[in-house]
Enzyme design. Structure first.
Site, PDB file in Angstrom:
ATOM      1  N   CYS A   4      10.910 -14.407   4.954  1.00 26.54           N
ATOM      2  CA  CYS A   4      12.286 -14.373   5.440  1.00 26.54           C
ATOM      3  C   CYS A   4      12.985 -15.581   4.854  1.00 26.54           C
ATOM      4  O   CYS A   4      12.365 -16.425   4.220  1.00 26.54           O
ATOM      5  CB  CYS A   4      12.314 -14.490   6.954  1.00 26.54           C
ATOM      6  SG  CYS A   4      11.382 -13.235   7.773  1.00 26.54           S
ATOM      7  N   ARG A  29      15.027 -12.749  -0.101  1.00 24.16           N
ATOM      8  CA  ARG A  29      13.762 -12.912   0.620  1.00 24.16           C
ATOM      9  C   ARG A  29      13.624 -11.898   1.750  1.00 24.16           C
ATOM     10  O   ARG A  29      12.514 -11.634   2.204  1.00 24.16           O
ATOM     11  CB  ARG A  29      13.649 -14.315   1.218  1.00 24.16           C
ATOM     12  CG  ARG A  29      13.627 -15.438   0.197  1.00 24.16           C
ATOM     13  CD  ARG A  29      13.640 -16.795   0.893  1.00 24.16           C
ATOM     14  NE  ARG A  29      12.462 -16.967   1.699  1.00 24.16           N
ATOM     15  CZ  ARG A  29      11.296 -17.442   1.231  1.00 24.16           C
ATOM     16  NH1 ARG A  29      11.195 -17.765  -0.033  1.00 24.16           N
ATOM     17  NH2 ARG A  29      10.256 -17.569   2.003  1.00 24.16           N
ATOM     18  N   TRP A  76      12.877 -10.275   7.007  1.00 27.38           N
ATOM     19  CA  TRP A  76      12.082  -9.232   6.366  1.00 27.38           C
ATOM     20  C   TRP A  76      11.023  -8.878   7.392  1.00 27.38           C
ATOM     21  O   TRP A  76      10.017  -9.550   7.540  1.00 27.38           O
ATOM     22  CB  TRP A  76      11.438  -9.755   5.072  1.00 27.38           C
ATOM     23  CG  TRP A  76      10.576  -8.755   4.403  1.00 27.38           C
ATOM     24  CD1 TRP A  76       9.225  -8.625   4.494  1.00 27.38           C
ATOM     25  CD2 TRP A  76      11.000  -7.688   3.545  1.00 27.38           C
ATOM     26  NE1 TRP A  76       8.788  -7.570   3.756  1.00 27.38           N
ATOM     27  CE2 TRP A  76       9.846  -6.977   3.164  1.00 27.38           C
ATOM     28  CE3 TRP A  76      12.232  -7.289   3.060  1.00 27.38           C
ATOM     29  CZ2 TRP A  76       9.899  -5.869   2.322  1.00 27.38           C
ATOM     30  CZ3 TRP A  76      12.284  -6.184   2.228  1.00 27.38           C
ATOM     31  CH2 TRP A  76      11.136  -5.493   1.869  1.00 27.38           C
ATOM     32  N   ASN A 102       9.663 -18.200   9.835  1.00 26.72           N
ATOM     33  CA  ASN A 102       9.183 -17.417   8.683  1.00 26.72           C
ATOM     34  C   ASN A 102       7.667 -17.553   8.694  1.00 26.72           C
ATOM     35  O   ASN A 102       7.149 -18.674   8.669  1.00 26.72           O
ATOM     36  CB  ASN A 102       9.778 -17.998   7.396  1.00 26.72           C
ATOM     37  CG  ASN A 102       9.222 -17.326   6.151  1.00 26.72           C
ATOM     38  OD1 ASN A 102       8.617 -16.287   6.246  1.00 26.72           O
ATOM     39  ND2 ASN A 102       9.402 -17.955   5.007  1.00 26.72           N
ATOM     40  N   GLY A 103       6.948 -16.443   8.755  1.00 19.23           N
ATOM     41  CA  GLY A 103       5.487 -16.524   8.816  1.00 19.23           C
ATOM     42  C   GLY A 103       4.940 -15.524   9.819  1.00 19.23           C
ATOM     43  O   GLY A 103       5.641 -14.582  10.197  1.00 19.23           O
ATOM     44  N   GLU A 484      -1.860   2.575 -14.677  1.00 18.91           N
ATOM     45  CA  GLU A 484      -0.838   1.641 -14.204  1.00 18.91           C
ATOM     46  C   GLU A 484      -0.406   0.684 -15.317  1.00 18.91           C
ATOM     47  O   GLU A 484       0.778   0.404 -15.497  1.00 18.91           O
ATOM     48  CB  GLU A 484      -1.333   0.859 -12.980  1.00 18.91           C
ATOM     49  CG  GLU A 484      -0.389  -0.194 -12.439  1.00 18.91           C
ATOM     50  CD  GLU A 484       1.013   0.295 -12.112  1.00 18.91           C
ATOM     51  OE1 GLU A 484       1.911  -0.546 -11.971  1.00 18.91           O
ATOM     52  OE2 GLU A 484       1.239   1.526 -12.062  1.00 18.91           O
ATOM     53  N   LYS A 488       3.464   0.239 -16.727  1.00 17.36           N
ATOM     54  CA  LYS A 488       4.184  -1.040 -16.749  1.00 17.36           C
ATOM     55  C   LYS A 488       4.791  -1.278 -18.135  1.00 17.36           C
ATOM     56  O   LYS A 488       5.953  -1.615 -18.282  1.00 17.36           O
ATOM     57  CB  LYS A 488       3.247  -2.203 -16.372  1.00 17.36           C
ATOM     58  CG  LYS A 488       2.941  -2.255 -14.878  1.00 17.36           C
ATOM     59  CD  LYS A 488       4.035  -2.794 -14.038  1.00 17.36           C
ATOM     60  CE  LYS A 488       4.887  -1.771 -13.310  1.00 17.36           C
ATOM     61  NZ  LYS A 488       4.314  -0.802 -12.455  1.00 17.36           N
ATOM     62  N   GLU A 491       7.685   1.321 -18.866  1.00 12.92           N
ATOM     63  CA  GLU A 491       8.954   1.294 -18.128  1.00 12.92           C
ATOM     64  C   GLU A 491       9.796   0.052 -18.399  1.00 12.92           C
ATOM     65  O   GLU A 491      11.012   0.089 -18.218  1.00 12.92           O
ATOM     66  CB  GLU A 491       8.703   1.467 -16.621  1.00 12.92           C
ATOM     67  CG  GLU A 491       8.002   0.354 -15.915  1.00 12.92           C
ATOM     68  CD  GLU A 491       7.881   0.652 -14.417  1.00 12.92           C
ATOM     69  OE1 GLU A 491       8.842   1.141 -13.823  1.00 12.92           O
ATOM     70  OE2 GLU A 491       6.797   0.390 -13.858  1.00 12.92           O
ATOM     71  N   HIS A 507     -11.400  14.765 -27.376  1.00 10.48           N
ATOM     72  CA  HIS A 507     -10.994  16.165 -27.156  1.00 10.48           C
ATOM     73  C   HIS A 507      -9.565  16.418 -27.609  1.00 10.48           C
ATOM     74  O   HIS A 507      -8.939  17.398 -27.223  1.00 10.48           O
ATOM     75  CB  HIS A 507     -11.176  16.526 -25.679  1.00 10.48           C
ATOM     76  CG  HIS A 507     -12.591  16.348 -25.225  1.00 10.48           C
ATOM     77  ND1 HIS A 507     -13.615  17.180 -25.606  1.00 10.48           N
ATOM     78  CD2 HIS A 507     -13.150  15.372 -24.462  1.00 10.48           C
ATOM     79  CE1 HIS A 507     -14.757  16.751 -25.079  1.00 10.48           C
ATOM     80  NE2 HIS A 507     -14.510  15.660 -24.395  1.00 10.48           N
ATOM     81  N   LYS A 606      15.034   1.032  -8.347  1.00  8.20           N
ATOM     82  CA  LYS A 606      13.927   0.463  -7.586  1.00  8.20           C
ATOM     83  C   LYS A 606      13.395   1.445  -6.559  1.00  8.20           C
ATOM     84  O   LYS A 606      12.180   1.562  -6.327  1.00  8.20           O
ATOM     85  CB  LYS A 606      14.366  -0.821  -6.893  1.00  8.20           C
ATOM     86  CG  LYS A 606      13.265  -1.510  -6.089  1.00  8.20           C
ATOM     87  CD  LYS A 606      12.107  -1.917  -7.011  1.00  8.20           C
ATOM     88  CE  LYS A 606      10.905  -2.469  -6.293  1.00  8.20           C
ATOM     89  NZ  LYS A 606       9.740  -2.616  -7.178  1.00  8.20           N
TER      90      LYS A 606
END
Ligand code: AGP
Length: 611
Positions: A4, A29, A76, A102-103, A484, A488, A491, A507, A606
């Site tokens: 946060c 954040r 957050w 925050n935590g 993956e 990356k 994109e 093949h 996103k």
């Protein structure tokens, strides 16, 4: 709340505009709710609102706020979905003490029980609210002493600031594990989670260390540790504001890649039994009976989250011996899937808002399936629809290319698998402890990769200045990570990268292998290592340029490839968490070298909230 933004101000200016501007700069954040508290005419005045910061501004604007001391927070969520009453600051029973945090307070349930037994009444679903009640409980006229006693009771991580109506000229803050800085102005002082919040007022800061408590008054700053004063170094900040939001990194993507050790530590926080005998997933309410009746597991997601799901198939089938189907959500929802009450559906999504994934979730529920979601956003549509949610606590992911969310999704899958495996008695105690010990090493090992491979990967990525096509190959879990790694690169650098199961090339695709074409060959799985090497030999026979990825200490691989990326050794089962990091960095540097828009690549968003 793991990530946060918090601010505090004391000085000659009106506090409200300073707090709001600071929160605006920290919105990257966390942005699902916000609030401020200021002392005005000797009284604590609280304003909070769910939603983005402008919602709070809408509530505040027009009121003439006179206060010169206050605290603020942008959230957050992790404990308690975004709402007005779960927003910070939280207050005590008297409404005179306000706290932003925050935590994560790991022992908040036991503290809440103890405080309620002592007559305290709670308003929110958050872990944070125990803090103002603890200060109230210990306050005997000395705010610093009360905060010292508060932190002595708390287990977990925190950056927290306390404001009390009884001490209108003082702010007290404490820090453990989460960032907190003090800003030193001319006759004014600031607390902040990060530099962007205060950079327009001062460039002189002190960084608080773990266990330190700071007291701000109009006269200045005092810092204590274990009750004794501490001399603090004052640092001068040279960054501009934009750079500051990226924490000094040139792009959010590389910032988020470097946040992965912290993200790995956070998702493990409070979820591994202290004796490493098992996993504690209180958020999964499946009964032993329901777990015993699972006949099939269906994993459904999109993009990078889908790739995490493929790792999940290998891991869950190996550990649980239950068949696992992995589906792309846009296919799953229209293929009349064989899903019923004996199917556990695992939905994976960073944003929790991807339309196809949400629809697939509803489809599975409609067929009687129990749904566990692995997601990063508290209160998101997917989190609200699922029966159970394992939050990944990666914090906001700003760059379109997902990195830290993917790595925490992998951890979410491992934790869920070990949780189910224990319930089903499928994982011997010794193996469980061994896996948990290796899981615990991952944050440090990830940091080692970031510290030691940066230059090599920056240099290595230049190869993509000459090549528009490339291949990623691997077997088993390496194949899952190859998918993956290739996404990356595709994109964000627009290189046409394809991933293949190493045994599949002969093949057909081998026809595309030409002299010097770059091929990434992942080789972390001992049980198929020799097979992979023989596939590499097929590729080398066509004179490709092969870059191997293998565990440190693997002396064999160097004989078969042109270059090797060595990563710290871990269990083959956990290799994807470490193997993907150099592939993320390679993609990042390729994008930079090719002059692409790293954080906002063309044609992408996103969160894809349309079909
Ligand atoms: C990954 O880098 C992309 N941003 C994209 O593939 C993403 O993973 C996909 O859209 C799924 O998003 P979600 O995890 O938010 O559901």
């Amino acid at each position: 709340m793991i990530v946060c933004g918090i601010v505090g101000y004391i000085g000659t200016r009106l506090a409200v505009p300073v707090l709001l501007e600071g929160l605006k700069k920290l919105e990257y954040r966390g942005y699902d709710s916000a609030g401020i508290a200021v002392i005005e005419d000797g009284e604590l005045v609280l304003n909070r609102s769910v939603g983005k910061l402008h919602m709070l501004e809408g509530k505040i604007n027009g009121d003439a706020h006179q206060g010169h001391v206050g605290i603020g927070h942008t959230r957050w969520a992790t404990h308690g979905r975004p709402s007005d009453r779960n927003s910070h600051p939280h207050t005590d029973c008297t409404g005179k003490i306000a706290v932003v945090h925050n935590g994560i307070i790991e022992n908040f349930l036991e503290l809440k029980e103890w405080l309620e037994e002592n007559g305290h009444v709670f308003q929110s679903e958050t872990d944070t609210e125990v803090l103002p009640h603890l200060v109230e409980h210990f306050h005997q006229g000395d705010l610093l002493r009360a905060v010292e006693q508060m932190v002595s009771k708390v287990r977990g991580s925190y950056a927290t600031v306390v404001l009390s109506e009884d001490h209108p000229g003082t702010l007290v803050a404490a820090r453990k594990d989460n960032p907190l800085i003090v800003g030193l102005g001319e006759g004014e002082y600031f607390f902040a989670s990060d530099i962007p919040a205060i950079i327009n007022y001062t460039r002189k800061i002190m960084v608080l260390e773990d266990g330190e408590i700071a007291v701000l008054t109009a006269e200045g700053v005092k810092v204590y540790k274990n009750g004794s004063p501490v001399e603090k170094e004052i640092q001068l900040i040279t960054w501009d504001t934009k750079a500051a939001e990226k924490g000094g990194y040139p792009h959010f993507m590389i910032k988020e890649i470097n946040e992965q050790p912290r993200a790995l530590r956070d998702i493990l926080t409070g979820r591994i039994a202290p004796d490493f005998s098992g996993v504690d997933l209180q958020e999964v309410s499946l009964t032993a009976e329901q777990i015993k009746n699972i006949r099939k597991i269906a994993v459904v997601a999109c993009g990078t989250a889908y790739h995490a799901g493929i790792v999940g198939k290998y891991v869950m089938e190996k550990m649980l011996r239950i068949p696992v189907e992995v589906d792309i959500a846009s296919e799953f929802r229209y293929r009349n899937p064989l899903i019923d009450a004996h199917t556990l559906t695992v939905i994976i999504s960073q944003s929790g808002e991807t339309a196809d994934t949400l629809a697939a979730l509803k489809e599975a529920k409609a067929r009687g399936s129990r749904v566990v979601a692995i997601t990063n956003v508290v209160g998101s549509s997917i989190a609200r629809e699922a029966h159970d949610v394992v939050y990944t606590w990666a914090g906001p992911e700003i760059a379109v290319a997902s990195t830290k969310a993917y790595i925490t999704q992998l951890l979410g899958i491992y934790l869920l698998t070990l949780f189910l495996g224990k319930e089903l008695g499928r994982i011997p105690a010794g193996e469980m402890t061994d896996i948990l010990h290796h899981l615990y090493q991952l944050p440090k090992q990830a940091q080692d990769i970031l510290d030691h491979l940066n230059e090599q990967l920056n240099k290595m990525a230049e190869i993509f200045n000459q090549w528009e096509d490339t291949f990623f190959v691997g077997r088993g879990l390496d194949y899952a990570v190859a998918l993956e790694g290739s996404l990356k690169l595709k994109e964000i650098s627009y290189v046409h990268a394809e991933a293949y199961a190493a045994g599949e090339l002969k093949h057909g695709t081998l026809a595309l292998i030409v002299k010097d074409v770059p091929v990434l060959a992942l080789c972390t799985q001992p049980d198929v290592f020799e097979k992979t090497v023989s596939n590499i030999k097929e590729i080398k026979a066509r004179e490709a340029h092969v870059i191997g990825v293998a565990f440190e200490g693997n002396k064999e691989i160097g004989k078969s490839v042109d270059e090797v990326i060595y990563i710290p050794e871990t269990l083959p089962l956990l290799a994807p968490v470490l193997t993907v990091i150099p592939l993320q960095m390679l993609a990042y540097y390729a994008s930079v070298h090719r002059g692409c828009d790293v954080d906002q690549p063309r044609n992408l968003a996103k969160s894809v909230t349309v079909e």
